[in-house]
Design a protein around this motif. Structure first.
Motif, PDB file in Angstrom:
ATOM      1  N   VAL A   7       1.734  15.585   7.949  1.00 40.39           N
ATOM      2  CA  VAL A   7       1.877  14.606   7.748  1.00 40.39           C
ATOM      3  C   VAL A   7       2.403  14.292   6.288  1.00 40.39           C
ATOM      4  O   VAL A   7       1.481  15.315   5.237  1.00 40.39           O
ATOM      5  N   ASP A   8       3.629  12.979   5.953  1.00 40.90           N
ATOM      6  CA  ASP A   8       4.498  13.673   4.474  1.00 40.90           C
ATOM      7  C   ASP A   8       4.405  12.309   4.069  1.00 40.90           C
ATOM      8  O   ASP A   8       4.605  11.546   4.509  1.00 40.90           O
ATOM      9  N   TYR A   9       2.876  12.914   2.912  1.00 40.32           N
ATOM     10  CA  TYR A   9       3.545  11.289   2.202  1.00 40.32           C
ATOM     11  C   TYR A   9       3.950  11.470   1.239  1.00 40.32           C
ATOM     12  O   TYR A   9       4.479  12.291   0.584  1.00 40.32           O
ATOM     13  N   ASN A  46       0.834  17.277   1.626  1.00 36.93           N
ATOM     14  CA  ASN A  46       1.280  17.220   2.493  1.00 36.93           C
ATOM     15  C   ASN A  46      -0.070  17.749   3.459  1.00 36.93           C
ATOM     16  O   ASN A  46      -0.933  18.363   2.995  1.00 36.93           O
ATOM     17  N   ASN A  47      -0.685  17.157   4.533  1.00 33.89           N
ATOM     18  CA  ASN A  47      -1.599  17.477   5.320  1.00 33.89           C
ATOM     19  C   ASN A  47      -0.640  18.287   6.084  1.00 33.89           C
ATOM     20  O   ASN A  47      -0.221  17.561   6.726  1.00 33.89           O
ATOM     21  N   SER A  48      -1.122  18.679   7.066  1.00 30.44           N
ATOM     22  CA  SER A  48      -0.825  19.370   8.547  1.00 30.44           C
ATOM     23  C   SER A  48      -2.478  20.339   9.298  1.00 30.44           C
ATOM     24  O   SER A  48      -2.912  20.562   8.920  1.00 30.44           O
ATOM     25  N   ALA A  49      -1.246  20.621  10.369  1.00 30.74           N
ATOM     26  CA  ALA A  49      -2.297  21.093  11.069  1.00 30.74           C
ATOM     27  C   ALA A  49      -1.956  21.659  12.474  1.00 30.74           C
ATOM     28  O   ALA A  49      -1.018  21.293  13.353  1.00 30.74           O
ATOM     29  N   TRP A  50      -2.409  22.789  13.200  1.00 29.68           N
ATOM     30  CA  TRP A  50      -1.998  23.928  14.091  1.00 29.68           C
ATOM     31  C   TRP A  50      -3.221  24.051  15.471  1.00 29.68           C
ATOM     32  O   TRP A  50      -4.321  23.660  14.843  1.00 29.68           O
ATOM     33  N   LYS A  51      -2.613  24.755  15.934  1.00 31.15           N
ATOM     34  CA  LYS A  51      -3.385  24.275  17.293  1.00 31.15           C
ATOM     35  C   LYS A  51      -3.081  25.507  18.306  1.00 31.15           C
ATOM     36  O   LYS A  51      -2.156  25.014  18.941  1.00 31.15           O
ATOM     37  N   VAL A  52      -3.987  26.708  19.012  1.00 33.21           N
ATOM     38  CA  VAL A  52      -3.099  26.673  20.274  1.00 33.21           C
ATOM     39  C   VAL A  52      -4.445  27.201  21.006  1.00 33.21           C
ATOM     40  O   VAL A  52      -5.433  27.702  20.842  1.00 33.21           O
ATOM     41  N   LYS A  71       0.807  -1.132  -0.084  1.00 34.19           N
ATOM     42  CA  LYS A  71      -0.138  -0.155   0.122  1.00 34.19           C
ATOM     43  C   LYS A  71       0.948   1.421   0.027  1.00 34.19           C
ATOM     44  O   LYS A  71       1.267   1.750   1.080  1.00 34.19           O
ATOM     45  N   PHE A  72       1.741   1.058  -1.146  1.00 38.85           N
ATOM     46  CA  PHE A  72       2.450   2.779  -1.212  1.00 38.85           C
ATOM     47  C   PHE A  72       1.824   4.085  -0.445  1.00 38.85           C
ATOM     48  O   PHE A  72       2.659   4.454  -0.307  1.00 38.85           O
ATOM     49  N   GLU A  73       0.977   4.517  -1.589  1.00 39.46           N
ATOM     50  CA  GLU A  73       0.181   5.217  -1.355  1.00 39.46           C
ATOM     51  C   GLU A  73      -0.314   5.449   0.338  1.00 39.46           C
ATOM     52  O   GLU A  73      -0.780   7.059   0.935  1.00 39.46           O
ATOM     53  N   GLU A  74      -0.184   4.606   1.127  1.00 42.05           N
ATOM     54  CA  GLU A  74      -0.529   4.671   2.468  1.00 42.05           C
ATOM     55  C   GLU A  74       1.337   5.355   3.612  1.00 42.05           C
ATOM     56  O   GLU A  74       0.976   5.779   4.567  1.00 42.05           O
ATOM     57  N   ASN A  75       2.174   5.166   2.758  1.00 41.22           N
ATOM     58  CA  ASN A  75       3.731   5.170   3.036  1.00 41.22           C
ATOM     59  C   ASN A  75       3.862   6.337   3.803  1.00 41.22           C
ATOM     60  O   ASN A  75       3.266   7.325   2.921  1.00 41.22           O
ATOM     61  N   ARG A  76       4.297   6.500   4.174  1.00 33.88           N
ATOM     62  CA  ARG A  76       4.082   8.383   5.813  1.00 33.88           C
ATOM     63  C   ARG A  76       4.795   9.036   6.276  1.00 33.88           C
ATOM     64  O   ARG A  76       5.276   7.585   6.804  1.00 33.88           O
ATOM     65  N   ILE A  77       5.020   9.910   6.780  1.00 38.04           N
ATOM     66  CA  ILE A  77       5.857  10.872   7.815  1.00 38.04           C
ATOM     67  C   ILE A  77       5.101  11.203   9.204  1.00 38.04           C
ATOM     68  O   ILE A  77       4.357  12.105   8.205  1.00 38.04           O
ATOM     69  N   ASN A  78       4.877  11.476   9.903  1.00 36.50           N
ATOM     70  CA  ASN A  78       4.197  11.951  11.574  1.00 36.50           C
ATOM     71  C   ASN A  78       4.947  13.255  11.844  1.00 36.50           C
ATOM     72  O   ASN A  78       6.135  11.466  12.370  1.00 36.50           O
ATOM     73  N   TYR A  79       5.780  14.039  11.667  1.00 35.21           N
ATOM     74  CA  TYR A  79       6.124  14.895  12.650  1.00 35.21           C
ATOM     75  C   TYR A  79       5.028  16.072  13.476  1.00 35.21           C
ATOM     76  O   TYR A  79       4.184  16.488  12.520  1.00 35.21           O
ATOM     77  N   ASN A  80       5.529  15.874  14.819  1.00 35.86           N
ATOM     78  CA  ASN A  80       4.294  16.838  15.341  1.00 35.86           C
ATOM     79  C   ASN A  80       5.557  17.722  16.412  1.00 35.86           C
ATOM     80  O   ASN A  80       6.412  16.874  16.848  1.00 35.86           O
ATOM     81  N   ALA A  81       4.892  18.138  16.641  1.00 36.42           N
ATOM     82  CA  ALA A  81       5.948  19.217  18.609  1.00 36.42           C
ATOM     83  C   ALA A  81       4.731  19.429  19.319  1.00 36.42           C
ATOM     84  O   ALA A  81       3.819  20.792  18.476  1.00 36.42           O
ATOM     85  N   ILE A  82       5.082  20.016  20.345  1.00 37.69           N
ATOM     86  CA  ILE A  82       3.937  20.429  20.989  1.00 37.69           C
ATOM     87  C   ILE A  82       4.753  21.327  22.163  1.00 37.69           C
ATOM     88  O   ILE A  82       5.854  20.871  22.823  1.00 37.69           O
ATOM     89  N   VAL A  83       4.687  22.258  22.910  1.00 39.04           N
ATOM     90  CA  VAL A  83       4.869  23.246  23.757  1.00 39.04           C
ATOM     91  C   VAL A  83       4.160  23.458  24.480  1.00 39.04           C
ATOM     92  O   VAL A  83       3.249  23.918  23.788  1.00 39.04           O
ATOM     93  N   ARG A  84       4.022  23.278  25.688  1.00 42.75           N
ATOM     94  CA  ARG A  84       2.743  23.785  27.270  1.00 42.75           C
ATOM     95  C   ARG A  84       3.486  24.425  28.415  1.00 42.75           C
ATOM     96  O   ARG A  84       4.110  24.264  29.373  1.00 42.75           O
ATOM     97  N   PRO A  85       3.558  26.228  27.833  1.00 47.00           N
ATOM     98  CA  PRO A  85       4.620  26.943  29.176  1.00 47.00           C
ATOM     99  C   PRO A  85       3.057  26.901  30.051  1.00 47.00           C
ATOM    100  O   PRO A  85       1.840  27.601  29.821  1.00 47.00           O
ATOM    101  N   THR A  86       3.714  27.493  31.372  1.00 44.56           N
ATOM    102  CA  THR A  86       2.717  27.422  32.491  1.00 44.56           C
ATOM    103  C   THR A  86       3.000  27.964  33.166  1.00 44.56           C
ATOM    104  O   THR A  86       4.120  28.452  33.695  1.00 44.56           O
TER     105      THR A  86
END
Length: 414
Positions: free
Chosen positions: A351-353, A359-365, A318-333
């Protein structure tokens, strides 16, 4: 020892979790309970007190959706709640009762039952989200030479180490089986069990489905007072029950190292014919996870938590499913005092296919104002009043949505 007067309705709920409770008619009565959390694994030093231990984890609240989606995550995500879990979670909880016993022969026993309640189709076949997830018995102080070795059998959450900021169980082998924990090998401890996956999404039904896992963990490898290593090795296989299924002749394995040092953690995990679980038995699948996370105090009141993960998934057919997921999160308190605190969490996930330049990407605050039982980051119970903004831009999957959510919730473990 505390005594509580429990109404018949409460007893009815308890009886659904444990057949050992006898219902009264309309009369209230007294039941003994203790307010200590049930230890995950008892040992020869465990103090057995009369009564039942009630423990668990839960988070519930309301989240007003003012954007396209209430929660935000990139399509094809591999790394849990990869844009960050704060203000970006489903409701639910795990409610456990346990009873410990002293045997006349010197053994110490516990019987544990847990009901789980999550509104998530990945974890439950029940539309109400309520399932029996634990029903096991265990015993320790069996052998004089191994007083802290703990034997268990039944149904349990099993080998599910977790990352906090993205709520990711990077291994998970919940099921029914048995084994032991804490065999002392001369200062290093060994855990070993065989468990069977249970029918239904998330293992919510009764019988094994023919997929099995041999799980092991070598832990307590100390390098210093602040540095230690755990090593995991798991093997997945199928029984004759699975004859005729695609995975009948497939085996899987995982190896992983978890290094903890001075409040930081480095995890490396490799899976063959599997991703998070050797139950997968997915021929031609490989996955490599590298994760670094930790926390650091900045002042007496300020701290920061952080996480960075890389995970590569490859599927031979399933070559079309091959991917890398990078993610980073920081939480100052920041803790204003021993009651009030403010958290700000920011996360980004890609998500890098392999088969596409899109690619697919998302950000959140999320900004969260908290009321808690103490000033430490992990003190619970906690009330949160929060606002979340974010966006998922799924160019590979040709979709895009924004998130703006205002919510109030509580979270506790006890």
């Amino acid at each position: 020892m505390k005594k509580y007067t429990i109404l018949p309705l409460s007893v009815a709920i308890a009886s659904a979790l444990s057949s050992g409770v006898v219902l009264a008619n309309e009369e209230a009565f007294e039941v003994q309970a203790i307010d200590d959390q049930q230890p995950l694994i008892i040992n020869s030093e465990t103090d057995v007190t009369e009564g039942v231990v009630f423990s668990g984890y839960a988070r519930y609240g309301a989240a007003y959706q003012a954007g396209d989606s209430k929660l935000v995550s990139p399509a094809g995500n591999l790394n849990g709640v990869s844009a960050g879990r704060l203000g970006n979670e489903d409701n639910g909880g795990e409610f456990q009762i346990a009873k410990a016993f002293n045997g006349a022969n010197g053994t110490i026993w516990d019987v544990v039952v847990m009901a789980e309640h999550w509104f998530n189709s990945a974890w439950s076949d029940n539309s109400a989200g309520l399932d029996l997830k634990k029903a096991y018995a265990g015993v320790t102080n069996v052998f004089e030479s191994q007083p802290n070795m703990y034997f268990w059998a039944g149904r349990d959450f099993h080998q599910r180490p977790q990352l906090g900021l993205n709520d990711y169980f990077w291994m998970t082998h919940d099921g029914q089986g048995g084994g032991f924990y804490n065999m002392d090998l001369g200062g290093v401890n060994l855990d070993l069990s065989v468990v069977g996956a249970v029918d239904g999404a998330g293992g919510s039904l009764v019988n094994d489905n023919g997929k099995y896992a041999l799980t092991s963990k070598l832990h307590g490898i100390e390098f210093s007072e602040t540095a230690n290593l755990s090593i995991y090795a798991n093997y997945g296989f199928a029984s004759e029950q699975a004859k005729g299924e695609d995975y009948y002749d497939t085996t899987a394995y995982q190896i992983a190292g978890e290094l903890n040092f001075s409040g930081q953690r480095l995890i490396v995990r490799y899976s063959e014919n599997a991703l998070d679980s050797v139950y997968d038995l997915a021929e031609g699948r490989t996955a490599l996870l590298v994760n670094f996370d930790g926390s650091q105090a900045i002042t007496d009141k300020a701290a920061i938590e952080y996480l960075a993960s890389y995970q590569k998934l490859e599927e031979d057919d399933k070559f079309e499913e091959n991917r890398i997921n990078y993610n980073a999160i920081v939480r100052p308190t920041y803790a204003w005092d021993d009651v009030h605190s403010t958290w700000l969490e920011a996360g980004y996930s890609v998500v890098d296919y392999e088969d596409s330049s899109e690619n697919n990407s998302a950000w959140k605050v999320t900004l969260s104002q908290n009321i808690s039982i103490g000033s430490e980051t992990w003190d619970r119970p906690m009330l949160r009043f929060y606002a979340t903004v974010g966006e998922a831009d799924n160019k590979h999957d040709d979709s895009k949505y924004d998130t703006f959510t205002i919510g109030a919730m509580w979270e506790a473990w006890w």
